[in-house]
Enzyme design. Structure first.
Site, PDB file in Angstrom:
ATOM      1  N   ASN A   1       0.860  -1.194   0.000  1.00 17.57           N
ATOM      2  CA  ASN A   1       0.000   0.000   0.000  1.00 17.57           C
ATOM      3  C   ASN A   1       0.900   1.250   0.000  1.00 17.57           C
ATOM      4  OD1 ASN A   1      -1.426   2.265   1.118  1.00 17.57           O
ATOM      5  ND2 ASN A   1      -3.041   0.880   1.764  1.00 17.57           N
TER       6      ASN A   1
ATOM      7  N   HIS B   1       0.895   6.159   1.973  1.00 20.68           N
ATOM      8  CA  HIS B   1       1.642   7.108   2.812  1.00 20.68           C
ATOM      9  C   HIS B   1       2.760   7.828   2.080  1.00 20.68           C
ATOM     10  CE1 HIS B   1      -0.999   6.454   6.012  1.00 20.68           C
ATOM     11  NE2 HIS B   1      -0.734   5.175   6.088  1.00 20.68           N
TER      12      HIS B   1
ATOM     13  N   HIS C   1      -5.804   3.564  -1.306  1.00 18.53           N
ATOM     14  CA  HIS C   1      -7.139   3.848  -0.759  1.00 18.53           C
ATOM     15  C   HIS C   1      -7.524   5.245  -1.223  1.00 18.53           C
ATOM     16  CE1 HIS C   1      -9.829   3.996   3.137  1.00 18.53           C
ATOM     17  NE2 HIS C   1     -10.495   4.310   2.044  1.00 18.53           N
TER      18      HIS C   1
ATOM     19  N   ARG D   1      -9.746   7.942  -0.642  1.00 23.40           N
ATOM     20  CA  ARG D   1     -10.694   8.340   0.403  1.00 23.40           C
ATOM     21  C   ARG D   1     -11.577   9.467  -0.104  1.00 23.40           C
ATOM     22  NH1 ARG D   1      -8.787   6.226   5.665  1.00 23.40           N
ATOM     23  NH2 ARG D   1     -10.577   7.302   6.501  1.00 23.40           N
TER      24      ARG D   1
ATOM     25  N   ARG E   1      -7.411  12.701   1.170  1.00 21.77           N
ATOM     26  CA  ARG E   1      -6.357  13.215   2.058  1.00 21.77           C
ATOM     27  C   ARG E   1      -4.962  12.766   1.628  1.00 21.77           C
ATOM     28  NH1 ARG E   1      -7.465   9.785   7.523  1.00 21.77           N
ATOM     29  NH2 ARG E   1      -9.515  10.694   7.271  1.00 21.77           N
TER      30      ARG E   1
ATOM     31  N   GLU F   1      -8.775   0.344  -2.646  1.00 24.90           N
ATOM     32  CA  GLU F   1      -9.602   0.318  -1.430  1.00 24.90           C
ATOM     33  C   GLU F   1     -10.542   1.505  -1.496  1.00 24.90           C
ATOM     34  OE1 GLU F   1      -7.267   0.564   2.118  1.00 24.90           O
ATOM     35  OE2 GLU F   1      -6.229  -1.295   1.699  1.00 24.90           O
TER      36      GLU F   1
ATOM     37  N   THR G   1      -8.306   3.396   8.616  1.00 21.13           N
ATOM     38  CA  THR G   1      -9.512   2.560   8.669  1.00 21.13           C
ATOM     39  C   THR G   1      -9.572   1.861  10.029  1.00 21.13           C
ATOM     40  OG1 THR G   1      -9.071   2.179   6.345  1.00 21.13           O
ATOM     41  CG2 THR G   1     -10.808   0.862   7.335  1.00 21.13           C
TER      42      THR G   1
ATOM     43  N   GLU H   1     -10.622  -9.685   3.321  1.00 21.98           N
ATOM     44  CA  GLU H   1      -9.365  -9.282   3.958  1.00 21.98           C
ATOM     45  C   GLU H   1      -9.658  -9.193   5.447  1.00 21.98           C
ATOM     46  OE1 GLU H   1      -7.240  -5.805   2.469  1.00 21.98           O
ATOM     47  OE2 GLU H   1      -6.306  -5.549   4.437  1.00 21.98           O
TER      48      GLU H   1
ATOM     49  N   HIS I   1      -3.637  -4.663   7.912  1.00 23.04           N
ATOM     50  CA  HIS I   1      -3.788  -3.517   8.803  1.00 23.04           C
ATOM     51  C   HIS I   1      -2.873  -3.648  10.010  1.00 23.04           C
ATOM     52  CE1 HIS I   1      -5.274   0.116  10.522  1.00 23.04           C
ATOM     53  NE2 HIS I   1      -5.916   0.338   9.399  1.00 23.04           N
TER      54      HIS I   1
HETATM   55  N1  PXP Z   1      -5.843  -3.083   4.527  1.00 26.55           N
HETATM   56  C1  PXP Z   1      -6.780  -2.119   4.627  1.00 26.55           C
HETATM   57  C2  PXP Z   1      -8.199  -2.458   4.275  1.00 26.55           C
HETATM   58  C3  PXP Z   1      -6.444  -0.809   5.010  1.00 26.55           C
HETATM   59  O1  PXP Z   1      -7.398   0.142   5.093  1.00 26.55           O
HETATM   60  C4  PXP Z   1      -5.094  -0.518   5.284  1.00 26.55           C
HETATM   61  C5  PXP Z   1      -4.699   0.874   5.673  1.00 26.55           C
HETATM   62  O2  PXP Z   1      -4.842   1.704   4.583  1.00 26.55           O
HETATM   63  C6  PXP Z   1      -4.162  -1.549   5.163  1.00 26.55           C
HETATM   64  C7  PXP Z   1      -4.564  -2.835   4.817  1.00 26.55           C
HETATM   65  C8  PXP Z   1      -2.710  -1.322   5.415  1.00 26.55           C
HETATM   66  O3  PXP Z   1      -2.512  -1.018   6.751  1.00 26.55           O
HETATM   67  P1  PXP Z   1      -1.098  -0.517   7.236  1.00 26.55           P
HETATM   68  O4  PXP Z   1      -0.833   0.777   6.524  1.00 26.55           O
HETATM   69  O5  PXP Z   1      -1.259  -0.367   8.707  1.00 26.55           O
HETATM   70  O6  PXP Z   1      -0.101  -1.573   6.846  1.00 26.55           O
END
Ligand code: PXP
Length: 241
Positions: free
Chosen positions: A7, A10, A45, A47, A51, A72, A103, A153, A193
């Site tokens: 992901n 960030h 994601h 949003r 953001r 996402e 999330t 998931e 997550h």
């Molecule tokens: N899975 C989902 C559904 C999420 O919303 C997120 C956070 O965006 C992640 C996985 C990844 O989480 P993390 O950034 O804490 O690894």
């Protein structure tokens, strides 16, 4: 070996940290580096408040990602319209609250069964695979199966955030049971997550998990080691599970 979906939200968080006055760092470049290092998928994601990731990012990623693009999103009509237009390989439906930092929990399929069933059907009819982000709860998994999701998931946040060993074990037992039931129901089971380079090790031997979705810990390490090294380090830990 389980797959790793990286992901890159960030990277965009850092770009937006100056209120949109910079166009760097580039999440698309991070995605290319992640794929070069062996990422099996790229996750973003989109949003409602944009953001971090914006539509431009998703459109560019659609053109550039060679592995698979996982979007996402909340199951709103706006997001469904964007998904049908951009056609990611997979959509992961998540709950979304404007005020949350990230999330906070899985989708409550018991409350929103009809609405999510419709979203699943709309996306699948357009050739997009659908995953639903849910807490490790058997009743939720049964509904995911009933409404014909392709994948679930499992939300690993409560496990990753647990403070005491007892709490940690209790949360991990819920993940194990959920992964096994999901797999029995022929759902593809993913997890994500809060997973970091330490907590990933707990998943050793849990072969029902097909893919880990990991963002924050990888992007954090990438600041110090570079994106490719950060992804390789996580791939190596998954290889050893
Ligand atoms: N899975 C989902 C559904 C999420 O919303 C997120 C956070 O965006 C992640 C996985 C990844 O989480 P993390 O950034 O804490 O690894």
């Amino acid at each position: 070996m389980a797959q790793l979906a990286v992901n890159v939200d960030h990277v965009a968080t850092l770009r937006q940290a100056r209120g949109g006055s910079t166009n760097y760092p580039e999440p698309v470049a991070a995605a290319v580096a992640a794929e070069t290092a062996g990422a099996d998928g790229i996750v973003v994601h989109l949003r409602e408040d944009r953001r971090h990731i914006n539509e431009r990012d998703v459109r560019l990623l659609r053109k550039i990602v060679l592995s698979k693009l996982i979007l996402e999103m909340g199951a709103t009509s706006e997001m469904l319209g964007i998904a049908l237009d951009i056609k990611p390989d997979c959509v992961t439906l998540v709950p979304e609250k404007r005020e949350e930092l990230t999330t906070e929990g899985g989708l409550d399929l018991i409350t929103h069964e009809n609405h999510i069933r419709e979203a699943v059907s709309t996306l699948k009819n357009s050739g997009i695979a659908v995953c639903i982000f849910i807490d490790p709860d058997l009743d939720q998994i049964k509904v995911a199966h009933k409404i014909d999701a392709d994948m679930i998931e499992i939300h690993t946040g409560a496990f990753c955030d647990a403070i005491t060993d007892i709490q940690r074990q209790k949360e991990f037992d819920r993940i194990i049971n959920s992964a096994k039931i999901g797999s029995k129901l022929k759902l593809e089971v993913n997890a994500g997550h809060g997973i970091c380079y330490n907590s990933i090790k707990a998943f050793a031997g849990l072969n029902e998990i097909n893919e880990f979705s990991i963002g924050h810990s990888i992007i954090s390490r990438a600041l110090l080691t570079g994106m490719e090294q950060a992804v390789r380090d996580m791939k190596e830990l998954i290889f050893r599970l």
